[in-house]
Structures are given as structure tokens and as C-alpha cells.
Design an enzyme around this catalytic site. Structure first.
Site: not given
Length: 630
Positions: A2, A54, A75, A291, A363
């Protein structure tokens, strides 16, 4: 994931107009496309933009206790919120939602600031306590999630996830701070203890700020730090098993989501390890994305495909041109402050690709800092051994003299760049290491600056924060100190900023399981020989992962997201580089000798010298200045 923003008046409870908060949150709407909310009371206003992950129905923010006595905007994610919730319920708390946000409300009432040590997650949040009339701002241990704040002329403290949130307030004054330009040119990013906009502060990683009515704004308080001073006991095999269990727990805890979830897969050790452990824990095929580049020298898609095939992932690949500099203005808008890590371009592209099929992506970031994976650690450790064998006076005299007269060979492979090594050996490690981490060195920066700019700096140097961190680190040896300094500065300032801004720009939540604090705390206790062994970084990690990953993945040379900026400035961007020396905007600052900038561009284009990274820095700086002050 957020975006948050708000206002708080420490001196007197002035009214807060809701539309001011809306202006601030609208500026960061990309961070939360799924909803918006505002809450105000005398002297305080909290705003939120939501990316629902969530409890999609119940997790609406700002969120308050039933009596409106505590209100929070948040956040991030609390991965252990169910365990913390159970502990709070045992103390009598009653929950109205299944959201991790509500844990913060009850946790504050139960433990105050002490609740932070119970949280395993990535977060930045603002919590208002009506009884105490206080505002509590907090940031996670490593600085995965950002939080900026500034004092305004009417006495308010404004805060926001990104600078653009602060800039949306009409009383925010945009005045440049040249010291941050020195920091940026030295390090490649504006670090967390600096800002290009004077008066702006970034809440440091692992810190909180408690603002109280009737009290001046205090300095942030540290609530967590990494400790490299302890050493784990045990045989390597036992430590490998312990490491795998830490990895397994870290990955599984970050797979909790009520939306589609996947992973970035580069084909390197770290992302491959995350995918392997996700596949172990998942009944369905893990969604992975990679990528690729049309330049074979930078392309890792074949390695990623090996891992994708091994674990039967639902794999997506997209190739982009090496000349993908059309993204420059997009990145400038996303980062606000200048950011010179050119790997932000492919990172943005892989986030775009991931967002097409998932809302959350795991990641592999963090393992290089925690387990000594960067090549610079290996070189630094070798240099430190030499320094330990020879007296300082001898090193300064002999290596310093040789280094000054040895020809500079930027074009040569690193082992043959003896000038850099000789000059590094002439210095103590805490002075040499930050230069190895940095981009544009002190000597070249001094040439770039005008005489007035050098006067304004008054001796301020970008590298000094590294020197200070290494000298005061809770550490036993030089490798400990280098890793500690990187975790304090490089990790939040470069790596995590890059991932946060590029993922948030496309409405994607990125999670870093390899930055689980229990895993990193374990890594910090490993003897240096288990971090770097036989010239191999992340040695224990690689040994532990041999049952999962092929050796061609584990032991191949590290590549990473490499962007060929040097080649660009000799070809497609040569005109852009030359134009920097004639830039009216740069000239108007009075900071630079543009004749020097022009010569750098010309020498680079002619192949006489290697200035690609510095030219990239100057280009990104010019574009950022135009956006911030134009």
C-alpha cells in the site's frame, strides 16, 4: 502492499482538512489501486491507498479499534500475524477481521513500541493513539518499505511512503540540498540519511519515531540492529541443515496471500533457491517470470529455463532490447530522487511481466548482503589479508606511489586494473571499501564540482557514512564490517528502493524471503570461511542447495541484471551525453563545471576513458531535477 500518508500537529491540535490527505494519497495512488481511505481528528489525519492482499473484504484502512482510540495506516505484510494474533487473543484481545493490520492495533495496546520485536515482516506504518495523543511511525528491520517525513511551516509533521506524497501538500517547500547530490554521485543513490529536498527525512530501517502532543519532534529511536559479533558453533553439515530450515520457513511464510502469487526467476542462485522451496511447498505449479535480453552477453533466460524445467513451473519469458532506455522518464517519475542503478530498467520490466499474472512476487534479494555473495567481498577480504601483513606506513609509501603512476585501465578485466588495487592497498580498509562500492570516485567528483559547490560541501563526503558504520559495527573482522555497512546503507538505499519503486509503480507486491530477519541473524553468525571459501562467495548457501539445484546454476559466475549503459553513451545516447555539458538546468544550479562534463562525454565516446556510469548518473540527475524543481 500500500501507500500511506498523513499529517500530525505536535504543538497544537489544528484541524486537518480531509482533502489535504486525499491530495497526498492521490499522488501515490499507484501503490494502492484497490481502494482509498481517510481518517481525521483534531491535530491528525491519516490516509491510505490499498493493494489488497490479505482479507480482501475486512482489511480496509485506515483501521481503528471499536472505540476509535487507536487508528493505523499500514504499508507491508506481517508474515507471522496469526501467531501474534493468538498471543494477543490469549491476553483478551478480540479481533473483528482476519487482516494482519488489526494485529498492530491490539499489539500497540498490549506492548506499545515493544510489539515491533514480535513482528516478522516488511512494514512502514503510522499509528495514532488518542489517549496519549501521540503518533507512532515505524519501519521494518531492513527498510523494505519506505517512509518519508518533513516539518511544514504551519507546524505539521507530514509523512508519506514516497516523496511525491509530501510534495502534494501546498506548504511543502522544494529546496535542493547539494550534500545529497554528493551522496548520490558517490554512491549511485540518495541514501536513507539524506534527501535531495532539504528538510525531508527518511525514517531509518529498524527505527521508530514517537511524536507526542506538546513535545518537540525527537530523533528516531533504533529498535533493531544486526549483530556480526557472535560466531555459530557446529560442523558445516549441521549448519547447512539449519540454513535450509531457515530458508524453508522464510519462503513458506511469504507464500500466504489471498491473491495470485509467483516469483521472479533470473537463473541465479538466490531466485532459483526461492523457486525450489516454493515448489516444495506448493501443490500447484509455481508461476515464474524471467526477462531476457537480445544481447547474449547479458541474457540469462537459458539458466532460468533450467530451473523452471527442473521444478515444472508455469514459466513466462519476455525479451527486451538492450537499448531499453525509453524507460528513463518512467523511472525518474517512479523514484522521485535520482537513482543511478541501471538495473532498475530490467527490474521494472520483470515487474510488469509478473503483474500480468500475479499480484505478489517473491524475489531473491538480500542473500548477497547476508551471505557475502558480491565479488567485492572476496576482493576486499584478499586486500585485508595483505594489509594485515604489511605496516601502514609501508603500504602508503609503496602502494600509494605505485598506484599514482600506474596507468589507468578502465577497459581491462578487473584482475588487470592494478591501479585501483594498488591505491586501495595504500589505504585502510574502512576508507578503501566504500570507494569499491561507490560509482563516481572522490577525485572525479571534485573535478566535476564548481568552486562554490566544493565550498558548500565543507568537507562532506559520501563515503564517510560507510567509514563510520564500519568503525562502529558490532563485528569481529573486516568482512563482518563490510557486510554490516552494506546492510545499513546499500541494501535499503539501492536494492530495496529499486524493488519497492519498480514493483509499486505497476501495482505489484514484491516479497524478500531471504531477508527474513531470523535467516539474516543466523547468516551473521557464520564464520567468514563459511561465507567465502576458496574464493567462492555464499559458500555455505551453495553447499546447502546442492541437493536442489544443479552445479551449473550454483557455481556459474554471478551476472545479475546488467544494463549496457557504457555502450549506450557511445552510440544511441551519445547525443544525450554531449548535451549534458550544455544543459541549462545543470548550469542554473551552479554546482558543476560543465566543461568537465563535456570532456567526460567526449572522451567516453572516443573510447579514451570509461565514464559510462558517471554519465548515467548525470543524466538521471538532470531528469530528476527537472521533475522536482522544473
Amino acid at each position: 502492499m500500500c501507500g500511506i500518508a498523513g499529517l500530525y500537529y505536535p504543538a497544537t491540535p489544528k484541524p486537518v482538512e480531509p482533502h489535504r490527505i486525499v491530495q497526498m494519497t492521490d499522488a501515490i495512488a499507484h501503490r494502492g489501486p484497490d481502494g482509498a481511505g481517510v481518517w481525521t481528528a483534531p491535530g491528525v489525519g491519516l490516509g491510505h491507498r490499498r493493494l489488497a492482499i490479505i482479507d480482501l473484504e475486512g482489511g480496509v484502512q485506515p483501521m481503528a479499534t471499536p472505540d476509535q482510540g487507536v487508528v493505523v495506516v499500514f504499508n507491508g505484510e506481517i508474515y507471522n500475524f496469526r501467531e501474534v494474533r493468538a498471543e494477543l487473543e490469549a491476553l483478551g484481545a478480540r479481533f473483528a477481521t482476519d487482516s494482519d493490520t488489526e494485529v498492530l492495533l491490539h499489539g500497540w495496546r498490549a506492548w506499545g513500541p515493544g510489539m515491533l520485536s514480535r513482528l516478522n515482516g516488511m512494514f512502514a506504518f503510522a499509528l495514532y493513539d488518542e489517549t496519549a495523543r501521540s503518533l507512532f511511525l515505524a519501519r521494518d528491520r531492513f527498510g523494505v518499505k519506505p517512509l518519508h517525513y518533513a516539518e511544514l511551516s504551519d507546524g505539521a509533521v507530514a509523512f508519506a511512503s514516497e516523496l511525491k506524497g509530501l510534495m502534494a501538500h501546498p506548504l511543502f517547500r522544494r529546496t535542493p540540498d547539494f550534500r545529497a547530490v554528493e551522496d548520490y554521485l558517490g554512491l549511485g543513490y540518495v541514501p536513507d540519511d539524506a534527501s535531495l529536498l532539504a528538510g525531508v527525512k527518511k525514517l531509518p530501517a529498524g527505527h521508530f519515531l514517537l511524536l507526542r502532543r506538546g513535545h518537540p519532534v525527537p530523533e528516531p529511536a533504533r529498535w533493531w540492529d544486526i549483530d556480526f559479533s557472535k560466531r555459530a558453533a557446529g560442523k558445516p553439515k549441521d549448519l547447512q541443515a539449519e540454513l535450509v530450515e531457515h530458508l524453508r520457513v522464510a519462503v513458506r511464510s511469504r507464500m500466504v496471500a489471498d491473491v495470485p502469487l509467483g516469483a521472479f526467476l533470473s537463473g541465479g542462485v538466490d531466485s532459483s533457491a526461492v523457486v525450489a522451496l516454493m515448489a516444495e511447498a506448493s501443490k500447484a505449479a509455481v508461476k515464474t517470470c524471467t526477462i531476457g535480453f537480445d544481447d547474449a552477453g547479458h541474457d540469462e533466460t537459458a539458466h532460468a529455463q533450467v530451473v523452471a524445467t527442473r521444478f515444472a513451473t508455469a514459466h513466462s519469458v519476455r525479451r527486451v532490447a538492450a537499448e531499453d532506455f525509453a524507460l528513463i522518464d518512467t523511472l525518474v517519475a517512479a523514484f522521485d530522487e535520482p537513482f543511478a542503478d541501471a538495473s532498475a530498467l530490467p527490474t521494472y520490466r520483470v515487474c510488469e511481466l509478473a503483474r500480468e499474472s500475479v499480484t505478489v512476487a517473491l524475489s531473491g534479494d538480500g542473500a548477497d548482503e547476508a551471505f557475502a555473495g558480491y565479488r567485492r567481498y572476496k576482493f576486499f577480504a584478499a586486500e585485508e589479508r595483505v594489509r594485515g601483513l604489511l605496516p601502514e606506513g609501508f603500504r602508503r609509501s609503496v602502494f600509494g606511489t605505485l598506484g599514482r603512476y600506474y596507468p589507468k585501465a578502465d577497459w581491462a578485466p578487473r584482475p588487470f586494473r592494478a591501479k585501483t588495487t594498488l591505491l586501495a592497498l595504500a589505504e585502510n580498509g574502512e576508507f578503501a571499501y566504500p570507494k569499491a562500492v561507490g560509482v563516481t570516485g572522490p577525485d572525479l567528483r571534485q573535478r566535476l564540482y564548481s568552486s562554490e559547490a566544493r565550498r558548500v560541501l565543507g568537507g562532506h563526503r559520501a563515503e564517510q557514512r560507510y567509514v563510520d558504520a564500519m568503525r562502529t559495527a558490532p563485528a569481529r573482522d573486516a568482512l563482518d564490517r563490510a557486510q554490516y555497512a552494506d546492510i545499513q546503507h546499500w541494501l535499503p538505499g539501492d536494492i530495496l528502493t529499486k524493488v519497492d519503486r519498480t514493483s509499486m509503480a505497476v501495482g505489484l507486491e514484491a516479497r524478500e524471503p531471504l531477508l527474513d530477519h531470523r535467516l539474516v541473524e543466523f547468516a551473521a553468525t557464520l564464520p567468514p570461511a563459511l561465507r567465502i571459501h576458496g574464493g567462492e562467495g555464499k559458500w555455505l548457501v551453495k553447499k546447502a542447495l546442492e541437493p536442489w539445484l544443479p552445479k551449473e546454476i550454483l557455481y556459474r559466475p554471478k551476472m545479475g541484471f546488467v544494463t549496457p549503459v557504457s555502450a549506450w553513451f557511445r552510440a544511441a545516447l551519445a547525443g544525450e551525453a554531449a548535451a549534458l555539458g550544455r544543459s541549462k538546468l545543470l548550469a542554473s544550479t551552479g554546482w558543476f563545471d560543465l566543461g568537465v562534463v563535456e570532456r567526460l562525454a567526449a572522451d567516453h565516446k572516443a573510447g579514451k576513458a570509461e565514464h559510462g556510469r558517471t554519465l548515467w548518473q548525470m543524466l538521471m540527475l538532470e531528469r530528476s531535477l527537472a521533475r522536482l524543481f522544473g
